[in-house]
Design a protein around this motif. Structure first.
Motif, PDB file in Angstrom:
ATOM      1  N   VAL A 184      21.612   6.077  78.047  1.00 33.18           N
ATOM      2  CA  VAL A 184      20.580   7.027  78.454  1.00 33.18           C
ATOM      3  C   VAL A 184      21.205   8.150  79.266  1.00 33.18           C
ATOM      4  O   VAL A 184      21.914   7.896  80.247  1.00 33.18           O
ATOM      5  N   GLY A 185      20.963   9.372  78.850  1.00 28.93           N
ATOM      6  CA  GLY A 185      21.321  10.544  79.651  1.00 28.93           C
ATOM      7  C   GLY A 185      20.028  11.182  80.115  1.00 28.93           C
ATOM      8  O   GLY A 185      19.200  11.546  79.288  1.00 28.93           O
ATOM      9  N   SER A 186      19.844  11.307  81.404  1.00 31.04           N
ATOM     10  CA  SER A 186      18.534  11.702  81.909  1.00 31.04           C
ATOM     11  C   SER A 186      18.579  12.963  82.763  1.00 31.04           C
ATOM     12  O   SER A 186      19.569  13.233  83.436  1.00 31.04           O
ATOM     13  N   PHE A 187      17.441  13.696  82.730  1.00 35.44           N
ATOM     14  CA  PHE A 187      17.278  14.752  83.734  1.00 35.44           C
ATOM     15  C   PHE A 187      17.233  14.088  85.101  1.00 35.44           C
ATOM     16  O   PHE A 187      16.988  12.896  85.207  1.00 35.44           O
ATOM     17  N   THR A 211      26.302  12.984  80.276  1.00 28.62           N
ATOM     18  CA  THR A 211      26.224  12.363  78.957  1.00 28.62           C
ATOM     19  C   THR A 211      26.633  13.352  77.866  1.00 28.62           C
ATOM     20  O   THR A 211      27.396  13.015  76.957  1.00 28.62           O
ATOM     21  N   ALA A 212      26.146  14.585  77.983  1.00 28.83           N
ATOM     22  CA  ALA A 212      26.537  15.618  77.009  1.00 28.83           C
ATOM     23  C   ALA A 212      28.037  15.891  77.093  1.00 28.83           C
ATOM     24  O   ALA A 212      28.710  16.055  76.068  1.00 28.83           O
ATOM     25  N   GLY A 244      20.714   5.657  71.560  1.00 29.96           N
ATOM     26  CA  GLY A 244      21.011   6.751  72.485  1.00 29.96           C
ATOM     27  C   GLY A 244      19.735   7.490  72.826  1.00 29.96           C
ATOM     28  O   GLY A 244      18.879   7.688  71.960  1.00 29.96           O
ATOM     29  N   MET A 245      19.587   7.861  74.086  1.00 28.92           N
ATOM     30  CA  MET A 245      18.389   8.597  74.475  1.00 28.92           C
ATOM     31  C   MET A 245      18.749   9.716  75.436  1.00 28.92           C
ATOM     32  O   MET A 245      19.457   9.506  76.417  1.00 28.92           O
ATOM     33  N   GLU A 246      18.246  10.900  75.123  1.00 31.38           N
ATOM     34  CA  GLU A 246      18.397  12.049  76.009  1.00 31.38           C
ATOM     35  C   GLU A 246      17.015  12.299  76.605  1.00 31.38           C
ATOM     36  O   GLU A 246      16.089  12.713  75.898  1.00 31.38           O
ATOM     37  N   ALA A 247      16.871  11.997  77.892  1.00 32.12           N
ATOM     38  CA  ALA A 247      15.579  12.128  78.559  1.00 32.12           C
ATOM     39  C   ALA A 247      15.483  13.503  79.201  1.00 32.12           C
ATOM     40  O   ALA A 247      16.203  13.800  80.158  1.00 32.12           O
ATOM     41  N   PHE A 266      23.582   4.247  81.877  1.00 33.72           N
ATOM     42  CA  PHE A 266      22.757   5.339  82.411  1.00 33.72           C
ATOM     43  C   PHE A 266      23.623   6.395  83.066  1.00 33.72           C
ATOM     44  O   PHE A 266      24.566   6.074  83.793  1.00 33.72           O
ATOM     45  N   ASP A 267      23.321   7.650  82.790  1.00 36.25           N
ATOM     46  CA  ASP A 267      24.029   8.748  83.458  1.00 36.25           C
ATOM     47  C   ASP A 267      23.143   9.990  83.421  1.00 36.25           C
ATOM     48  O   ASP A 267      22.069   9.970  82.817  1.00 36.25           O
TER      49      ASP A 267
END
Ligand code: ZN
Length: 305
Positions: free
Chosen positions: A64-67, A115-116, A9-12, A109-110
């Motif tokens: 991946v949850g990204s800005f 994602t949160a 899991g990745m929070e970008a 991806f979102d």
């Protein structure tokens, strides 16, 4: 160990990339915080973190949850991209492509807030609550909606931080910081907006500073609009500014006042404390949501095959 037993899991984020390997809030193998520098350097460090787990067969997919704004339309040329961000050096950055190429795994991806929202829906304060809303009020402001068990995308994706809210320029002459809209919600109420307004960080404002009344009313105005538009069954409010714990009760009171009895449901009228709540996963909604997203992607593929 069976392949795919865990998820990446990745929070970008604009200042850091939080990466985690696990399969639930209580089963986390490892996690790391990587400073956001250039896209190439940051993604290389992400790949180095996940690579041993992929090689060991412990993870077969990454969420991946990204800005953002983000490209979310599968099959489009910008899927998996951070697109028109004002963050220098990050415009039109392919996030998913390099991870897929280097690690050879599926990447879901979102947006960071979708994602949160999905993390809170899976394990946090809104388990099984549909539709539900996650709002973050911090360096940026954004919201994610869960509808039908999945984050809502639509035409693009919701941009709840950029809605217009009432701005009394006599009471608050500040012009706002949004490079696109000036005094939208984010332009008036985000961390940078507070810093520009006062010339110092919001963290340094006293608890009894009269500004917090205004801030809570801005947040409440936005939440009232979300309630009227999407009728969420529960609302989670997180983000750095909400660390000031006296704010949430002020926001709740202002929401009740603004709705003025029109949304005649006990959740709003009598149980607002259980209706507008802090994150159940603390600071980890995004990271854990990312592994939930990776897992959900897998389930979908299994259903399809
Ligand atoms: Zn804006």
């Amino acid at each position: 160990v069976t392949r795919g037993q865990y998820f990446g899991g990745m929070e970008a984020g604009g200042t850091k990339f939080n990466c985690l390997v696990g399969r639930s809030p209580d089963e986390v193998l490892d996690q790391v915080r990587i400073s956001t520098t250039t896209p190439a350097q940051t993604l290389q460090r992400v790949i180095e973190f996940f690579s041993p787990f992929v090689k060991a067969g412990e993870i077969g997919s990454i969420g991946v949850g990204s800005f953002g704004p983000c490209g979310l339309v599968p099959g489009s040329s910008t899927f998996g991209f951070i697109t028109s961000t004002p963050k220098p050096g990050w415009q039109n950055t392919d996030v998913v492509g390099p991870l897929r190429a280097a690690l050879g795994v599926e990447v879901a991806f979102d947006t960071d807030v979708n994602t949160a929202a999905f993390g809170e829906f899976t394990w946090g304060a809104t388990i099984g609550t549909d539709p539900s809303l996650y709002l973050t009020v911090g360096t940026g402001i954004g919201g994610g909606l869960i509808v039908g068990g999945r984050p809502l995308h639509g035409l693009h994706h919701p941009e709840m931080g950029h809605i217009r809210i009432p701005h009394d320029r006599v009471r608050d002459p500040f012009a706002g910081t949004c490079p696109f809209h000036g005094d939208c919600f984010e332009g008036l109420a985000s961390g940078p907006a507070i810093q520009h307004r006062f010339g110092r960080k919001g963290e340094t404002l006293a608890d009894d500073d009269p500004f917090w009344q205004l801030e809570s009313e801005y947040i409440a105005a936005a939440i009232s609009n979300y309630i009227l538009v999407a009728s969420p069954s529960r609302i989670v409010v997180g983000g750095g500014i909400m660390q000031r714990e006296f704010l949430l009760p002020m926001v709740r009171q202002a929401v009740v006042r603004l709705l003025a009895g029109y949304v005649d449901h006990s959740a709003v009228v009598h149980e607002i404390d259980q209706y507008i709540v802090p994150p159940g996963l603390g600071q980890r909604s995004g990271m854990l949501g990312a592994i939930a997203l990776a897992g959900a992607g897998n389930h979908e593929r299994r259903r399809l095959s």
